[in-house]
Design a protein around this motif. Structure first.
Motif, PDB file in Angstrom:
ATOM      1  N   THR A 151       0.835  -1.206   0.000  1.00 14.95           N
ATOM      2  CA  THR A 151       0.000   0.000   0.000  1.00 14.95           C
ATOM      3  C   THR A 151       0.868   1.254   0.000  1.00 14.95           C
ATOM      4  N   ARG A 154       2.687   1.585  -3.407  1.00 21.41           N
ATOM      5  CA  ARG A 154       1.784   2.012  -4.483  1.00 21.41           C
ATOM      6  C   ARG A 154       1.494   3.510  -4.386  1.00 21.41           C
ATOM      7  N   THR A 326      -3.421  -3.568 -13.903  1.00 20.83           N
ATOM      8  CA  THR A 326      -3.709  -4.655 -12.968  1.00 20.83           C
ATOM      9  C   THR A 326      -3.165  -5.963 -13.513  1.00 20.83           C
ATOM     10  N   ALA A 337      -1.138  -4.046  -8.841  1.00 17.47           N
ATOM     11  CA  ALA A 337      -2.015  -2.956  -9.280  1.00 17.47           C
ATOM     12  C   ALA A 337      -1.301  -1.625  -9.153  1.00 17.47           C
ATOM     13  N   GLN A 344     -11.108   3.278  -9.051  1.00 17.09           N
ATOM     14  CA  GLN A 344     -11.228   2.791  -7.681  1.00 17.09           C
ATOM     15  C   GLN A 344     -11.060   1.278  -7.645  1.00 17.09           C
ATOM     16  N   PHE A 345      -9.888   0.837  -7.154  1.00 15.70           N
ATOM     17  CA  PHE A 345      -9.664  -0.585  -6.958  1.00 15.70           C
ATOM     18  C   PHE A 345     -10.371  -1.037  -5.681  1.00 15.70           C
ATOM     19  N   THR A 347     -10.437  -2.468  -2.063  1.00 17.16           N
ATOM     20  CA  THR A 347      -9.426  -2.434  -1.007  1.00 17.16           C
ATOM     21  C   THR A 347      -9.966  -3.066   0.260  1.00 17.16           C
ATOM     22  N   SER A 352      -5.344  -1.738   1.322  1.00 17.90           N
ATOM     23  CA  SER A 352      -4.555  -2.641   0.490  1.00 17.90           C
ATOM     24  C   SER A 352      -5.388  -3.178  -0.659  1.00 17.90           C
ATOM     25  N   VAL A 353      -4.792  -3.215  -1.845  1.00 16.54           N
ATOM     26  CA  VAL A 353      -5.460  -3.691  -3.059  1.00 16.54           C
ATOM     27  C   VAL A 353      -5.128  -5.148  -3.340  1.00 16.54           C
ATOM     28  N   GLU A 354      -3.836  -5.496  -3.216  1.00 17.41           N
ATOM     29  CA  GLU A 354      -3.406  -6.854  -3.515  1.00 17.41           C
ATOM     30  C   GLU A 354      -4.160  -7.861  -2.652  1.00 17.41           C
ATOM     31  N   GLN A 356      -7.344  -8.557  -3.090  1.00 18.88           N
ATOM     32  CA  GLN A 356      -8.776  -8.290  -3.196  1.00 18.88           C
ATOM     33  C   GLN A 356      -9.308  -8.816  -4.528  1.00 18.88           C
ATOM     34  N   VAL A 358     -11.366  -8.378  -7.875  1.00 20.41           N
ATOM     35  CA  VAL A 358     -11.808  -7.302  -8.741  1.00 20.41           C
ATOM     36  C   VAL A 358     -13.229  -7.596  -9.241  1.00 20.41           C
TER      37      VAL A 358
END
Length: 491
Positions: A151, A154, A326, A337, A344-345, A347, A352-354, A356, A358
């Motif tokens: 996070t 990124r 992505t 990502a 908007q990813f 989270t 944190s995105v990784e 998650q 999609v």
């Protein structure tokens, strides 16, 4: 049949043996018996009584009954969970600590627990042991630390538009040193770059499984896997050279590990797709409204992922186009990502995105539904924050298939080939009704009847191997280097 409970494994067995041993000692002392007296009463040597009282032996039912009789008590009274003295509790805790993996990993000799060892000294040792345990658990929280580090990294990439000017300069200097005249970096030139930096290349069949390459700076050698010989080895070799050029030390935490990996991959990418050639090429393509990740891939003879990464490096700073990228597993889970176009990813609570999942209506998921995997996939998606255009491709890896996607706002799609696509989806995520909740009819029909078995990703549970932030087996690496250095000396 042993009387000690086994409901929670060896730790509870240890606790019962220690507790019962201390209770036997307490009853023996209350009755003014020596270990020899108790030994004679149960037909055992005094040394065996000491082993029992120190909790180092699991007792069977018949032995417990004989001990209870010799001590003038009942079996139930011997086994009942009556509170022990504070001293006995401290001794048990210290004994358990010394038998545990943390204490053993310190390489310390066992500390004899004698009456001369004060309560305060035992408490100090236990507090130090607990603090060491807390620190190890904190360091072993790989998934949590990795998510936080991802996070933060990124956010840093977003602030600089994923553009590292200092690494572009380093790449240009290295390419200039070997007389590269622009365009793709050939495998021959890659070898020349290695020689320029003082390394010879060696293809071996015994490279440790935890490594992609090994650099031996002492002998000026870079070892690469033999089974990839004859294929494009530029990526692994350039990453090894980039790490050498950057002078990266052993990472101290996951933040260091991720930052070093990003910088190494960036420099390797900047060598394979030089800025001096890529920017004019992309600028011309933009003027013709024919920007294409596929074309960038083909023009510089790199992988789709390298081309996609390189495009995100250069698109905003040199073309004025904010973008997002992505890498998504076929299960829908985000692996990598990046964005600076306000898409908007999904989270978690920490941002944190990784890891998650999609939205299933995004291009990154929809591309898996298409049988034709040669034709570039383009899609428009109406999202709560606006309409986005995206191009996606599928790549295969040892751990499954992944989609690689590069996207931008609808207004900037006019610069790309495929902007006129008729594929258009609507995503209302993060609204759960979009794709995260089943239809009410399906939920009602299958409630209580469907029991799927999850394919659990082991990395969610496993920490990095002890003593290594990178997960590399250092013992295997040093054995490998010793083996090849010996062969080198013989020759």
């Amino acid at each position: 049949m042993a009387m000690q409970r086994r409901t929670r494994g060896d730790d509870e067995d240890m606790l019962d043996s220690l507790t019962i041993g201390r209770r036997i000692r307490a009853l023996r002392l209350e009755r003014a018996m020596t270990v020899e007296d108790l030994g004679r009463a149960i037909d055992r040597a005094a040394s065996q009584v000491s082993v029992i009282e120190n909790g180092k032996r699991e007792l069977r039912l018949a032995e417990l009954q004989r001990l209870a009789k010799a001590l003038g008590t009942t079996l139930d009274a011997l086994l009942e969970p009556a509170p022990l003295s504070r001293r006995d509790e401290l001794e048990i805790a210290l004994e358990r600590a010394q038998r545990g993996p943390l204490y053993r990993s310190l390489g310390l000799e066992a500390l004899p627990i004698r009456r001369s060892l004060s309560d305060e000294a035992i408490e100090t040792i236990l507090r130090l042991h607990d603090e060491l345990g807390r620190l190890h658990e904190q360091r072993a929280a790989t998934p949590e630390q990795a998510r936080r580090a991802n996070t933060e990294l990124r956010a840093q990439q977003r602030r600089r538009d994923n553009y590292y000017e200092e690494l572009e300069t380093s790449a240009a200097e290295l390419l200039g040193a070997i007389g590269h005249r622009g365009g793709p970096l050939s495998q021959r030139e890659t070898g020349e770059l290695a020689a320029h930096l003082g390394f010879s290349l060696h293809y071996v069949g015994d490279l440790p499984g935890s490594t992609r390459s090994i650099t031996d700076r002492r002998h000026g050698r870079i070892y690469l896997p033999l089974h990839q010989r004859g294929t494009d080895l530029r990526s692994a070799l350039l990453q090894a050279l980039a790490a050498h050029v950057l002078g990266q030390p052993e990472p101290q935490d996951y933040g260091d590990l991720l930052r070093q990996r990003v910088e190494t991959n960036y420099l390797a990418g900047a060598l394979m797709v030089p800025q001096s050639s890529a920017v004019p090429y992309l600028t011309e393509a933009k003027a013709a409204r024919e920007l294409s990740v596929e074309d960038l891939r083909d023009h510089f003879a790199v992988s789709y992922e390298t081309a996609a990464h390189r495009f995100t490096n250069l698109a905003t700073r040199h073309l004025g186009i904010p973008v997002h990228f992505t890498k998504v597993h076929s299960s829908g889970v985000i692996s990598k990502a990046y964005e600076n176009d306000d898409v908007q990813f999904p989270t978690d609570a920490l941002g944190s995105v990784e890891g998650q999942r999609v939205c299933r209506w995004w291009s990154a998921r929809q591309v898996f539904e298409v049988e034709d995997r040669l034709t570039p996939y383009h899609q428009l998606t109406d999202k709560p924050v606006g309409t986005y255009w995206c191009t996606s491709a599928i790549v295969s890896a040892s751990n499954g298939e992944f989609s690689l996607s590069v996207g931008t706002r609808f207004a900037d799609s006019r610069w790309f080939r495929g902007r006129d696509t008729r594929r258009r989806m609507t995503s209302t995520c993060p609204d759960p009704a979009c794709c995260r909740e089943p239809r009410s009819e399906a939920a009602e029909h299958w409630r209580g009847q469907a029991f799927p078995s999850a394919r659990l990703n082991s990395s969610l549970l496993a920490a990095m191997p002890d003593g290594s932030t990178t997960g590399i087996d250092t013992v295997a690496v040093y054995e490998f280097l010793d083996r090849h250095a010996a062969a080198l000396d013989e020759s």
